[in-house]
Design a protein around this motif. Sequence first.
Motif, short mmCIF file in Angstrom:
data_model
loop_
_atom_site.label_atom_id
_atom_site.label_comp_id
_atom_site.label_asym_id
_atom_site.label_seq_id
_atom_site.Cartn_x
_atom_site.Cartn_y
_atom_site.Cartn_z
N ASP A 1 10.77 15.15 -1.76
CA ASP A 1 11.77 14.38 -2.26
C ASP A 1 11.53 12.85 -2.12
N LEU A 2 11.57 12.35 -3.33
CA LEU A 2 11.36 10.76 -3.27
C LEU A 2 12.79 10.17 -3.20
N LYS A 3 13.81 10.83 -3.92
CA LYS A 3 15.26 10.48 -3.75
C LYS A 3 16.03 11.64 -3.75
N SER A 4 16.82 11.89 -2.90
CA SER A 4 17.99 13.06 -2.75
C SER A 4 19.00 12.87 -1.98
N SER A 5 19.81 13.66 -1.67
CA SER A 5 20.93 13.50 -0.72
C SER A 5 20.44 13.84 0.70
N PHE A 6 19.13 14.35 0.82
CA PHE A 6 18.68 14.31 2.11
C PHE A 6 17.49 13.46 2.51
N VAL A 7 17.28 12.43 1.87
CA VAL A 7 16.64 11.31 2.11
C VAL A 7 17.22 10.08 2.07
N PHE A 8 17.17 9.11 3.28
CA PHE A 8 17.94 7.77 3.44
C PHE A 8 17.09 6.95 2.55
N ASP A 9 15.84 7.09 2.77
CA ASP A 9 15.03 6.07 1.83
C ASP A 9 13.40 6.21 2.11
N GLN A 10 12.41 5.73 1.13
CA GLN A 10 11.19 6.13 1.46
C GLN A 10 10.53 4.68 2.45
N PRO A 11 9.48 4.84 3.27
CA PRO A 11 8.99 3.59 3.83
C PRO A 11 8.29 2.67 2.90
N ASP A 12 8.16 1.59 3.06
CA ASP A 12 7.41 0.32 2.13
C ASP A 12 6.24 0.22 2.45
N PHE A 13 5.59 1.17 3.55
CA PHE A 13 4.33 0.92 4.15
C PHE A 13 3.57 2.11 4.10
N GLY A 14 2.10 2.12 4.24
CA GLY A 14 1.36 3.10 4.34
C GLY A 14 0.55 3.31 5.47
N TYR A 15 0.14 4.52 6.03
CA TYR A 15 -0.56 4.70 7.43
C TYR A 15 -1.87 5.43 6.94
N TYR A 16 -2.83 5.08 7.83
CA TYR A 16 -4.06 5.70 7.31
C TYR A 16 -5.19 5.89 8.42
N TYR A 17 -6.02 6.95 7.75
CA TYR A 17 -7.27 7.11 8.91
C TYR A 17 -8.11 5.75 8.99
N SER A 18 -9.33 5.76 9.43
CA SER A 18 -10.13 4.48 9.88
C SER A 18 -10.82 4.52 8.50
N ASN A 19 -11.04 5.71 7.71
CA ASN A 19 -11.66 5.36 6.28
C ASN A 19 -10.56 5.12 5.23
N GLU A 20 -9.49 4.48 5.65
CA GLU A 20 -8.27 4.36 4.84
C GLU A 20 -8.04 5.39 3.81
N ILE A 21 -8.27 6.63 4.15
CA ILE A 21 -7.46 7.86 3.67
C ILE A 21 -6.31 8.14 4.09
#
Length: 411
Positions: free
Chosen positions: A145-165
């Motif tokens: 769910d990007l948006k729904s009654s069960f989601v407050f909001d999505q983070p505005d950052f990403g998180y990655y392995y050392s190879n940036e996957i």
Amino acid sequence: MNQKRILLLSFLSLFLSFSPSLFAQKSLSSIDQSLRYSLYSRLGLKILPVKLSPTRYKLQMVVEKIEEKPVFETFSFSYSILSSYEEEISSDRVNLLTAMDLIADTDRHWLFEKTVEIPESQATAIALLTVLDTRQQDEYVYHIDLKSSFVFDQPDFGYYYSNEIPFDQNYLTKEEALLFKTGTKPSIYTFFYPTKFDVPFPPMETRPTEIPKEIEVVNQGDFLSNVPKKLEDEGYYFFQTDTSSQAGLLLKTVHESFPKVKDWDEMVQMVTYISTRKEHETLLQAPDKKRALDEYWINLTRNPEIAKDLIRNYFRMVEFANILFTDFKEGWKTDRGMVYIVMGPPQEVNFYQDREVWSYVGMDDNSKIRFTFARVKTLLTPHFYTLNRSRAYQPVWFKNISQWRSGRMAF
């Protein structure tokens, strides 16, 4: 170049030949997602969204290569944006992903990225990733769910392995590092929860679960994004770029042996699902846990070889439960993990906005046993589910436990 073009045209023709039957008259709630929890899946799918603006989301679609050296051309990839779980997945909703859309192709992952627009006025938006194995017609599906009654909001950052996957696991081994990236703010705030949770009640126990009145939280301050961040402690972390916001990321940190069992003490905890209360209390109080466990397994089966198979099969299920269902609890301690260990992988899995339903074959092919997991809205994770318990589960639950204890349960 000509050879690549021929391969691409062949791939497109193959996809189009399957697409009418693949998506005709289907909705997200009608799709069987049991392959997500199979012991024999060839792929693992994940969508990791990053919110770029009030209306724009970057979809990081990660496909883990579980099968050894899979060939890209043997699969067809697509994604859709839906407005409900019941909406028909019509052909105009399906967006094909080809080799030209690949952002990365590593030993472990294929990565696609797409940016989508969701109107602010739209209350529900679901991202769906589908991969069809054209050899067996197996359909792998993942949604979020990007948006729904069960989601407050999505983070505005990403998180990655050392190879940036993008990091697609539910947990990280303590002392390891992740790379956090944000284009909006320079720092990310960290809150650490050292809380340990109890084992859940069995499905037929209808009394309410005991909830801790207070949960310890440690404000670890902020750190700069775009620099690897080591997570040193075992527990769970919550990350935010804005502490006044309700958007963030939950990440569980675990011991170095996870998802496998760490030691004899942990093994004693894990056998609670197939033990009597007296057996488990005896194991907990035993000064020599290894010796007590050896006696426990032999007493169950009366056969050393069967005992070895039982131990191997049981802790294989624990390992899969940890991989699949870890949130702020270890996967084996969650309701879904408990049912998965005792009952095995479900034969059918259906998702609805407010619940997840697992189905198993009953006494005959015309009957089914269903476990319904209600979705609960929490700040920490949009994927928290609790089992709707009922005394009606008692016969099938005890039957499966008896099979485990006799060494006859193997998945």
